[in-house]
Design a protein around this motif. Structure first.
Motif, PDB file in Angstrom:
ATOM      1  N   GLY A 194       1.023  -1.398   0.359  1.00  0.00           N
ATOM      2  CA  GLY A 194      -0.131  -0.278  -0.227  1.00  0.00           C
ATOM      3  C   GLY A 194       0.949   1.042   0.137  1.00  0.00           C
ATOM      4  O   GLY A 194       1.729   1.177  -0.186  1.00  0.00           O
ATOM      5  N   THR A 195       0.481   2.618   0.456  1.00  0.00           N
ATOM      6  CA  THR A 195       0.847   3.491  -0.142  1.00  0.00           C
ATOM      7  C   THR A 195       1.850   4.009   1.494  1.00  0.00           C
ATOM      8  O   THR A 195       1.332   2.972   2.915  1.00  0.00           O
ATOM      9  N   PRO A 196       2.848   4.820   1.614  1.00  0.00           N
ATOM     10  CA  PRO A 196       3.377   4.741   3.108  1.00  0.00           C
ATOM     11  C   PRO A 196       2.852   5.707   3.894  1.00  0.00           C
ATOM     12  O   PRO A 196       2.694   4.855   4.852  1.00  0.00           O
ATOM     13  N   ALA A 197       1.294   6.165   3.449  1.00  0.00           N
ATOM     14  CA  ALA A 197       0.285   6.456   4.928  1.00  0.00           C
ATOM     15  C   ALA A 197      -0.711   5.215   5.566  1.00  0.00           C
ATOM     16  O   ALA A 197      -0.897   4.902   6.170  1.00  0.00           O
ATOM     17  N   GLN A 198      -0.987   4.457   5.079  1.00  0.00           N
ATOM     18  CA  GLN A 198      -1.411   3.373   4.789  1.00  0.00           C
ATOM     19  C   GLN A 198      -0.846   2.658   6.096  1.00  0.00           C
ATOM     20  O   GLN A 198      -1.462   1.396   6.747  1.00  0.00           O
ATOM     21  N   MET A 199       1.170   2.293   5.668  1.00  0.00           N
ATOM     22  CA  MET A 199       1.530   1.870   6.380  1.00  0.00           C
ATOM     23  C   MET A 199       1.682   2.835   8.155  1.00  0.00           C
ATOM     24  O   MET A 199       1.509   1.990   8.934  1.00  0.00           O
ATOM     25  N   ARG A 200       2.018   3.618   7.510  1.00  0.00           N
ATOM     26  CA  ARG A 200       1.856   4.328   9.114  1.00  0.00           C
ATOM     27  C   ARG A 200       0.948   4.502   9.750  1.00  0.00           C
ATOM     28  O   ARG A 200       0.356   4.349  10.519  1.00  0.00           O
ATOM     29  N   GLN A 201      -0.343   3.890   9.151  1.00  0.00           N
ATOM     30  CA  GLN A 201      -2.153   3.907   9.436  1.00  0.00           C
ATOM     31  C   GLN A 201      -2.019   2.667  10.095  1.00  0.00           C
ATOM     32  O   GLN A 201      -2.607   2.720  11.579  1.00  0.00           O
ATOM     33  N   ARG A 202      -1.351   1.656   9.671  1.00  0.00           N
ATOM     34  CA  ARG A 202      -1.192   0.569  10.995  1.00  0.00           C
ATOM     35  C   ARG A 202      -0.581   0.971  11.956  1.00  0.00           C
ATOM     36  O   ARG A 202      -1.044  -0.033  13.212  1.00  0.00           O
ATOM     37  N   ILE A 203       0.666   1.336  11.788  1.00  0.00           N
ATOM     38  CA  ILE A 203       1.785   1.090  12.590  1.00  0.00           C
ATOM     39  C   ILE A 203       0.991   2.182  13.557  1.00  0.00           C
ATOM     40  O   ILE A 203       0.779   1.567  15.731  1.00  0.00           O
ATOM     41  N   ASP A 204       0.080   3.246  13.779  1.00  0.00           N
ATOM     42  CA  ASP A 204      -0.154   3.777  14.443  1.00  0.00           C
ATOM     43  C   ASP A 204      -1.593   3.918  15.316  1.00  0.00           C
ATOM     44  O   ASP A 204      -1.872   3.031  16.694  1.00  0.00           O
ATOM     45  N   GLU A 205      -2.506   3.088  14.661  1.00  0.00           N
ATOM     46  CA  GLU A 205      -3.377   1.539  15.389  1.00  0.00           C
ATOM     47  C   GLU A 205      -3.227   1.166  16.286  1.00  0.00           C
ATOM     48  O   GLU A 205      -3.693   0.409  17.373  1.00  0.00           O
TER      49      GLU A 205
END
Length: 338
Positions: free
Chosen positions: A310-321
């Protein structure tokens, strides 16, 4: 004595300040141009992919599987390097402290999303000091019982636990592992009474589960399959959003009364912070193409891995969640080290 000419002094000062400003601007522009030039030719040498665990595990398997098509897409050799220790933190620190030029990659997983909760005194920030590039894959965990236990479904497990309070135990690959935290979340939601028995790896837990030394276990699907197919243990539920392809008759936890539940061992790629955006985008595009390789997809599916590029933003969201979800649980369980 002659008095100083302040008008001349002020003029000289302004000329000096202007020259200094011009020089600093030239230096900054030069640095930006150098970074842009480096990004435009990226990559022009082999790339290291740091696996933060020892060889032979899921992370190592994924890294070596992905490195071949990714290397072809980038036109460079991807050198897989195992840097185990500290629950993945030694490898993470190595990449966080590497040059931000795209030539040192980290196979990033959920262990880094929760590392600060487990070990607040880390020498690096596993979230802020690394830049997400893309997800790679996720593999579900599977809830298992010993064949000696008179339980064939997850509902029967809940009923057995209620009828035998304080009697059940469960094994996981270790304290603070994704499997441990996942089962604690399941226990909390369903009110399941079972004492945790930590192991140093999933294979040890599986052997004791098959031998009847523990009642329940939670491990990744792939290593559990030989035990399931031989009948030594029973699979009751998987933790993916949908059923695992290799276990189509085993329901997902989300089907059993825990709507929206999803957990698993996931992996992605991250780079040191301040890596040029053009390099991050180049890597992201190459990963997307590599993850469409037919041989890679077949290998992933055969082991119940699901691609999650996915996008970097999607991976960031997974990490944060994941950090937000498991942080309070880690605190409640008292797993934080000094």
């Amino acid at each position: 004595m002659n008095k100083p000419n302040f008008h001349l002094w002020r003029a000289a000062f302004h000329r000096l300040a202007a020259a200094a400003l011009a020089l600093s601007t030239l230096v900054a522009v030069g640095a930006v141009q150098a970074a842009d030039a480096a990004a435009s030719t990226y990559p022009d040498k082999p790339i290291r992919l740091i696996v933060p665990f020892t060889a032979g595990g899921q992370f190592d398997y994924i890294a070596r599987l992905v490195s071949v098509p990714l290397g072809k897409e980038l036109g460079q050799t991807i050198i897989v390097e195992n840097v185990g220790g500290g629950g993945g933190n030694l490898g993470g620190a190595k990449v966080a402290n590497a040059a931000p030029d795209g030539y040192t990659l980290l196979e990033y997983g959920g262990n880094f999303a929760i590392a600060k909760h487990l070990s607040p005194k880390l020498t690096f920030d596993p979230i802020a000091d690394l830049t997400p590039v893309s997800g790679l894959s996720i593999a579900p965990h599977v809830v298992l019982v010993s064949s000696a236990l008179p339980v064939k479904t997850f509902g029967e497990l809940l009923a057995y636990a209620k009828a035998h309070p304080g009697k059940l135990n469960y094994g996981s690959p270790g304290v603070g592992s994704s499997m441990h935290l996942t089962f604690e979340a399941i226990k909390q939601h369903f009110g399941l009474d079972a004492v945790h028995v930590p192991y140093r790896g999933g294979s040890n837990a599986l052997n004791d589960l098959a031998g009847g030394q523990i009642d329940v276990g939670i491990v990744a699907v792939a290593p559990a399959m030989p035990f399931i197919t031989s009948g030594q243990i029973r699979a009751l539920a998987v933790t993916s959003a949908q059923r695992a392809p290799s276990l189509p008759d085993v329901p997902a936890v989300s089907e059993l009364g825990y709507a929206g539940f999803e957990s698993g061992s996931w992996a992605g790629i991250a780079v040191p912070k301040n890596t040029p955006p053009d390099v991050v985008n180049r890597l992201n595009a190459a990963i997307h193409r590599a993850m469409r390789d037919p041989q890679l997809l077949h290998a992933l599916e055969s082991q119940s891995f699901k691609p999650i590029a996915g996008t970097p933003a999607q991976m960031r969201q997974r990490i944060d969640e994941e950090s937000a979800h498991y942080g309070p649980l880690i605190k409640r369980l008292g797993l934080t080290s000094d």
